[in-house]
Design a protein around this motif. Structure first.
Motif, PDB file in Angstrom:
ATOM      1  N   SER A 175     -33.784  61.356  45.206  1.00  0.00           N
ATOM      2  CA  SER A 175     -35.031  61.794  45.846  1.00  0.00           C
ATOM      3  C   SER A 175     -34.806  63.120  46.557  1.00  0.00           C
ATOM      4  N   SER A 176     -34.638  64.166  45.762  1.00  0.00           N
ATOM      5  CA  SER A 176     -34.392  65.502  46.288  1.00  0.00           C
ATOM      6  C   SER A 176     -34.938  66.522  45.303  1.00  0.00           C
ATOM      7  N   MET A 177     -35.395  67.668  45.835  1.00  0.00           N
ATOM      8  CA  MET A 177     -35.859  68.736  44.962  1.00  0.00           C
ATOM      9  C   MET A 177     -34.707  69.582  44.411  1.00  0.00           C
TER      10      MET A 177
ATOM     11  N   ASP B 228     -32.637  65.276  39.590  1.00  0.00           N
ATOM     12  CA  ASP B 228     -33.470  65.260  40.784  1.00  0.00           C
ATOM     13  C   ASP B 228     -34.944  65.334  40.405  1.00  0.00           C
ATOM     14  N   LEU B 229     -35.796  65.520  41.402  1.00  0.00           N
ATOM     15  CA  LEU B 229     -37.246  65.440  41.199  1.00  0.00           C
ATOM     16  C   LEU B 229     -37.832  66.661  40.502  1.00  0.00           C
ATOM     17  N   ARG B 230     -37.064  67.731  40.367  1.00  0.00           N
ATOM     18  CA  ARG B 230     -37.611  68.937  39.746  1.00  0.00           C
ATOM     19  C   ARG B 230     -38.030  68.706  38.297  1.00  0.00           C
TER      20      ARG B 230
ATOM     21  N   LEU C 109     -45.754  71.753  37.673  1.00  0.00           N
ATOM     22  CA  LEU C 109     -46.911  71.776  38.570  1.00  0.00           C
ATOM     23  C   LEU C 109     -47.170  73.195  39.062  1.00  0.00           C
ATOM     24  N   ASP C 110     -48.441  73.510  39.311  1.00  0.00           N
ATOM     25  CA  ASP C 110     -48.800  74.815  39.845  1.00  0.00           C
ATOM     26  C   ASP C 110     -48.438  74.936  41.325  1.00  0.00           C
ATOM     27  N   ASP C 111     -48.316  73.791  41.995  1.00  0.00           N
ATOM     28  CA  ASP C 111     -48.061  73.789  43.427  1.00  0.00           C
ATOM     29  C   ASP C 111     -46.640  73.299  43.704  1.00  0.00           C
ATOM     30  N   ARG C 112     -46.034  73.872  44.722  1.00  0.00           N
ATOM     31  CA  ARG C 112     -44.711  73.433  45.136  1.00  0.00           C
ATOM     32  C   ARG C 112     -44.872  72.242  46.073  1.00  0.00           C
ATOM     33  N   VAL C 113     -44.344  71.094  45.679  1.00  0.00           N
ATOM     34  CA  VAL C 113     -44.514  69.877  46.472  1.00  0.00           C
ATOM     35  C   VAL C 113     -43.157  69.306  46.871  1.00  0.00           C
ATOM     36  N   TYR C 114     -43.202  68.404  47.833  1.00  0.00           N
ATOM     37  CA  TYR C 114     -41.985  67.767  48.347  1.00  0.00           C
ATOM     38  C   TYR C 114     -42.211  66.268  48.467  1.00  0.00           C
TER      39      TYR C 114
ATOM     40  N   THR D  69     -32.881  52.820  42.966  1.00  0.00           N
ATOM     41  CA  THR D  69     -34.188  52.190  43.162  1.00  0.00           C
ATOM     42  C   THR D  69     -35.271  53.004  42.468  1.00  0.00           C
ATOM     43  N   SER D  70     -36.146  52.326  41.743  1.00  0.00           N
ATOM     44  CA  SER D  70     -37.250  53.000  41.060  1.00  0.00           C
ATOM     45  C   SER D  70     -38.550  52.737  41.822  1.00  0.00           C
ATOM     46  N   GLY D  71     -39.608  53.397  41.367  1.00  0.00           N
ATOM     47  CA  GLY D  71     -40.922  53.081  41.919  1.00  0.00           C
ATOM     48  C   GLY D  71     -41.632  54.219  42.609  1.00  0.00           C
ATOM     49  N   LEU D  72     -42.573  53.840  43.460  1.00  0.00           N
ATOM     50  CA  LEU D  72     -43.552  54.758  44.009  1.00  0.00           C
ATOM     51  C   LEU D  72     -42.950  55.741  45.010  1.00  0.00           C
ATOM     52  N   LEU D  73     -43.148  57.022  44.714  1.00  0.00           N
ATOM     53  CA  LEU D  73     -42.733  58.087  45.607  1.00  0.00           C
ATOM     54  C   LEU D  73     -43.905  59.049  45.745  1.00  0.00           C
ATOM     55  N   LEU D  74     -44.262  59.377  46.986  1.00  0.00           N
ATOM     56  CA  LEU D  74     -45.365  60.300  47.256  1.00  0.00           C
ATOM     57  C   LEU D  74     -44.830  61.719  47.325  1.00  0.00           C
ATOM     58  N   LEU D  75     -45.497  62.637  46.619  1.00  0.00           N
ATOM     59  CA  LEU D  75     -45.148  64.054  46.625  1.00  0.00           C
ATOM     60  C   LEU D  75     -46.356  64.855  47.100  1.00  0.00           C
ATOM     61  N   THR D  76     -46.139  65.833  47.971  1.00  0.00           N
ATOM     62  CA  THR D  76     -47.266  66.604  48.501  1.00  0.00           C
ATOM     63  C   THR D  76     -46.803  67.956  49.029  1.00  0.00           C
ATOM     64  N   ASN D  77     -47.749  68.885  49.167  1.00  0.00           N
ATOM     65  CA  ASN D  77     -47.490  70.141  49.864  1.00  0.00           C
ATOM     66  C   ASN D  77     -48.148  70.142  51.240  1.00  0.00           C
TER      67      ASN D  77
END
Length: 268
Positions: free
Chosen positions: A89-91, A99-101, A107-112, A121-129
């Protein structure tokens, strides 16, 4: 928190008509929003507004419709990723691990990422700017509720579930599950499938809790993060939040901020 802006002519980059702002945010047409205003369904900074000439500054004011927060900044983006196992879970992972890249580069937007899931562990991870929202959701005092499905070794008994809910003592302090249940329809003779809900953000907390009660985790997936559900999103897939999901997430984040502000004022 800013007070509602009175109906005056907008300065450049400042206050704009509420109808225009909410329409741009995808709430409804300007005509429908005028009806919402007249019906008293819109709040600006916690106060009901009914003036058709109301203006707001999207950079400052907080607006809600029917009690649900609206993100006025249309540049903000929110995504749900079903993170596969083996991905950190790292950019940018300094050790060169996946990693998440690989999911965000197009994506047009840079998110974290908001919070982390360990590589296994798998599953739901929220990404946002949206840095402000990410800060609130990741803050330990916020305690967003998370639900996990764990495949564990051994047969889990009702007594073990009760122990998880009552609390166990770990090296870094006590912890208890908000809810714990056995998914009886799954598993085999050597394993159990457990659903665990808790609001702690401590490192590898689910794995450590289950190991403490004698049931090491074999597989672990996060199915829910606050109001967000993984649903049918396949492993490695990314999707934008719906308008309803954005509203629910922003609402609980603002409520948490308000609660912390009230608590801080009492301490002062």
């Amino acid at each position: 928190m800013a007070e509602p802006v009175t109906p005056t002519e907008p300065a450049a980059g400042g206050p704009q008509r509420l109808q225009k702002v909410l329409s741009a945010a995808g709430v409804a047409s300007r005509r429908v929003i005028e009806d919402y205003l007249v019906q008293g369904r819109i709040e600006v900074n916690g106060k009901v507004v009914t003036e058709l000439g109301t203006r707001v500054d999207p950079a400052i004011d907080q607006v809600s419709v029917d009690g649900v927060a609206v993100q006025l900044d249309t540049a903000k983006r929110y995504y749900v990723l079903n993170k596969p196992t083996g991905v950190v879970s790292s950019m940018k992972d300094e050790q060169g691990r996946p990693d998440l890249r690989r999911f965000t580069d197009e994506l047009d937007d840079r998110v974290y990422n908001v919070g982390r899931l360990d590589a296994e562990t798998s599953g739901l991870l929220l990404l946002t700017n949206d840095g402000e929202l990410a800060h609130v959701l990741a803050h330990p005092s916020f305690g967003v509720e998370k639900t996990y499905i764990a495949k564990v070794r051994g047969r889990v008994t009702p007594q073990t579930l009760q122990r998880l809910k009552q609390g166990v003592e770990l090296d870094d302090g006590p912890i208890r599950a908000d809810r714990a249940k056995l998914l009886q329809a799954q598993g085999d003779a050597r394993h159990s499938i457990v659903e665990l809900t808790l609001h702690s953000g401590r490192n590898r907390i689910v794995r450590r809790m289950l190991k403490e009660v004698g049931h090491p985790v074999v597989e672990l997936v996060r199915r829910q993060f606050g109001p967000l559900h993984l649903g049918t999103l396949r492993s490695g897939q990314l999707r934008e939040l719906t308008k309803a999901e954005r509203g629910a997430l922003l609402t609980i984040a603002r409520q948490a901020e308000a609660a912390r502000g009230t608590a801080g004022a009492k301490e002062d």
